[in-house]
Design a protein around this motif. Sequence first.
Motif, PDB file in Angstrom:
ATOM      1  N   LEU A 431      17.329 -65.022  48.917  1.00 23.40           N
ATOM      2  CA  LEU A 431      18.526 -65.737  48.476  1.00 23.40           C
ATOM      3  C   LEU A 431      19.627 -65.754  49.539  1.00 23.40           C
ATOM      4  O   LEU A 431      20.659 -66.396  49.343  1.00 23.40           O
ATOM      5  CB  LEU A 431      19.070 -65.098  47.188  1.00 23.40           C
ATOM      6  N   ALA A 432      19.406 -65.026  50.635  1.00 24.61           N
ATOM      7  CA  ALA A 432      20.408 -64.979  51.703  1.00 24.61           C
ATOM      8  C   ALA A 432      20.316 -66.240  52.553  1.00 24.61           C
ATOM      9  O   ALA A 432      20.007 -66.218  53.744  1.00 24.61           O
ATOM     10  CB  ALA A 432      20.198 -63.733  52.562  1.00 24.61           C
ATOM     11  N   LYS A 433      20.554 -67.376  51.893  1.00 19.32           N
ATOM     12  CA  LYS A 433      20.503 -68.684  52.550  1.00 19.32           C
ATOM     13  C   LYS A 433      21.586 -69.561  51.952  1.00 19.32           C
ATOM     14  O   LYS A 433      21.918 -69.460  50.755  1.00 19.32           O
ATOM     15  CB  LYS A 433      19.153 -69.365  52.323  1.00 19.32           C
ATOM     16  N   GLY A 434      22.137 -70.445  52.770  1.00 20.79           N
ATOM     17  CA  GLY A 434      23.112 -71.392  52.273  1.00 20.79           C
ATOM     18  C   GLY A 434      22.530 -72.236  51.152  1.00 20.79           C
ATOM     19  O   GLY A 434      21.401 -72.728  51.258  1.00 20.79           O
ATOM     20  N   LYS A 478      10.003 -64.556  51.292  1.00 15.49           N
ATOM     21  CA  LYS A 478      11.461 -64.486  51.340  1.00 15.49           C
ATOM     22  C   LYS A 478      12.008 -65.317  52.499  1.00 15.49           C
ATOM     23  O   LYS A 478      13.090 -65.897  52.414  1.00 15.49           O
ATOM     24  CB  LYS A 478      11.915 -63.034  51.482  1.00 15.49           C
ATOM     25  N   GLU A 479      11.234 -65.362  53.589  1.00 14.27           N
ATOM     26  CA  GLU A 479      11.694 -66.093  54.764  1.00 14.27           C
ATOM     27  C   GLU A 479      11.697 -67.599  54.534  1.00 14.27           C
ATOM     28  O   GLU A 479      12.626 -68.300  54.952  1.00 14.27           O
ATOM     29  CB  GLU A 479      10.809 -65.764  55.970  1.00 14.27           C
ATOM     30  N   SER A 480      10.671 -68.116  53.887  1.00 13.69           N
ATOM     31  CA  SER A 480      10.489 -69.564  53.808  1.00 13.69           C
ATOM     32  C   SER A 480      10.970 -70.197  52.505  1.00 13.69           C
ATOM     33  O   SER A 480      11.083 -71.421  52.423  1.00 13.69           O
ATOM     34  CB  SER A 480       9.009 -69.912  54.012  1.00 13.69           C
ATOM     35  N   MET A 481      11.204 -69.405  51.489  1.00 17.75           N
ATOM     36  CA  MET A 481      11.679 -69.981  50.229  1.00 17.75           C
ATOM     37  C   MET A 481      13.026 -70.666  50.425  1.00 17.75           C
ATOM     38  O   MET A 481      13.848 -70.253  51.241  1.00 17.75           O
ATOM     39  CB  MET A 481      11.804 -68.904  49.149  1.00 17.75           C
ATOM     40  N   LEU A 482      13.250 -71.735  49.668  1.00 18.35           N
ATOM     41  CA  LEU A 482      14.474 -72.519  49.756  1.00 18.35           C
ATOM     42  C   LEU A 482      15.199 -72.502  48.409  1.00 18.35           C
ATOM     43  O   LEU A 482      14.579 -72.250  47.372  1.00 18.35           O
ATOM     44  CB  LEU A 482      14.144 -73.965  50.134  1.00 18.35           C
TER      45      LEU A 482
END
Length: 505
Positions: A431-434, A478-482
């Motif tokens: 979840l650490a994504k814009g 976790k890396e590729s989830m959007l």
Amino acid sequence: MKIFTTEQIRSWDQFTILHEPISSVQLMERASMAIANWISEHCKNHKKMVVFCGNGNNGGDGLAIARMLYLKGFDVDVFVNDPKGKFSEDATINLKRLGDISGVSVRKFSQVEQYGFDEKMIIIDALFGTGLSRPLDGEYKELVELLNTKDNIKVSIDIPSGLATDGILKDDSVVLKTDYTLSFQSLKRSFLHPETGKYTGEIKILNIGLHREYEEAEKTNYFVIDDDLAESIFKPRNDFAHKGNYGKALVVGGSYGKIGAVVLATKSALKTGAGLTFTLAPQCGYEILQTSCSEAMFAKGGELWVDHFDIDKDMTVGIGPGLGTHEDTRKGLLSFLKNYTKSMVLDADALNIISENEENLDFIPKKSIITPHPKEFERMFGKTEDSFKRLKLAVEKARELAIYIVLKDHHTQIITPNGKVFYNITGNAGLAKGGSGDVLTGILTSLLAQGYSGEESCILGVWLHGKAADFAAEKYSKESMLPTNVIDELGSVFGELNTKMNRKL
């Protein structure tokens, strides 16, 4: 799940001893057996254990665990400060019981530097439990510093040694960095904050049969959002309902170059089940929104940014995703807030605009939900030294302003106007994504529109958001989830909830 303080945990033990009834050493035996069984089940490829025991009851647990693991077929060595030193009453009993077994050697801490640590050996930490109220020093500090240099798997009993239960002892305190924390009965607050939770590794809560009556009756303002709590809030859809039964959700946001944020919030509002969903956005986002969110209705709020907030009273509003902070937007938002009294959701740039002047805080309608990340919170309410003090300030501000604060973090905290704090334990670093926060705004707005209370919307909404993210991480990593994957997985979460509801019937 309730979270208790150190004193309450101690009282819970005593209540169990008095009302079960059971002796304190028998309760220690029960707790130690739960630990020994877990280690035996999960560490079958590791035959050698080395247990470090303090002189208190946490050390007593370690001494009992060493005996039990030896009887289960493990090779066990034990280290204590001084085998002839002063131990707690129950630890003394377990030291004697261990001494009756010839196959376990009990050594002094002073011998640890000469000890040969095998790479497959597991280090078990039973030095200090939940009662620690001061930083480690002297021989214990040196020992923990040494153990932290070892690459062996480390397992802490109840709490990593050097860690306090309810806060931070000192910034430079020495704490054992463990791989697993096997704790008793319930989570501790220090497990759930970034400065302290980094030491715990994977946490396993073991039920040792502490008396349920105490847990039910004892008051606390701190809770964990577990699946049972979320399920108790969730309201399955009525088969005879129509769209008018599930409210009107309006997402306000977007500006030139930031239409994606309001798209995400709109999609998540739709996916969470609002009866009707509207988006108030600038004209520059019209085609994007109508194409990507065809189920939602569009309302024009300006040309390149939102400059007027024409909102019907029967709508539940979520404002902020991609809104921008243009002067026209700022004036329009503050004018709207001064004249609007219904609770709403405020996020992102809406919070940034409000934070420009302390007086703006009074314009937030009572019982509204704000969703700041730590930097946004700091801009609104001021800087704090650590996350514990930030939470304390959030409790004060939630009371003062009569609002709900969703304080976003690894374990997001929900603070209610009456001072309750709920820690969420779903979700992950994916979840650490814009865009992740925009998804949450849509979820909260949709639940509020459907008639959930402010507290229910926060608890269920944050849990849903995290649970969907856990499903997304399983599929995409976790890396590729959007954020769009999180929205898609909301259906999986609702499917699971409905299945559980049907089984209960």
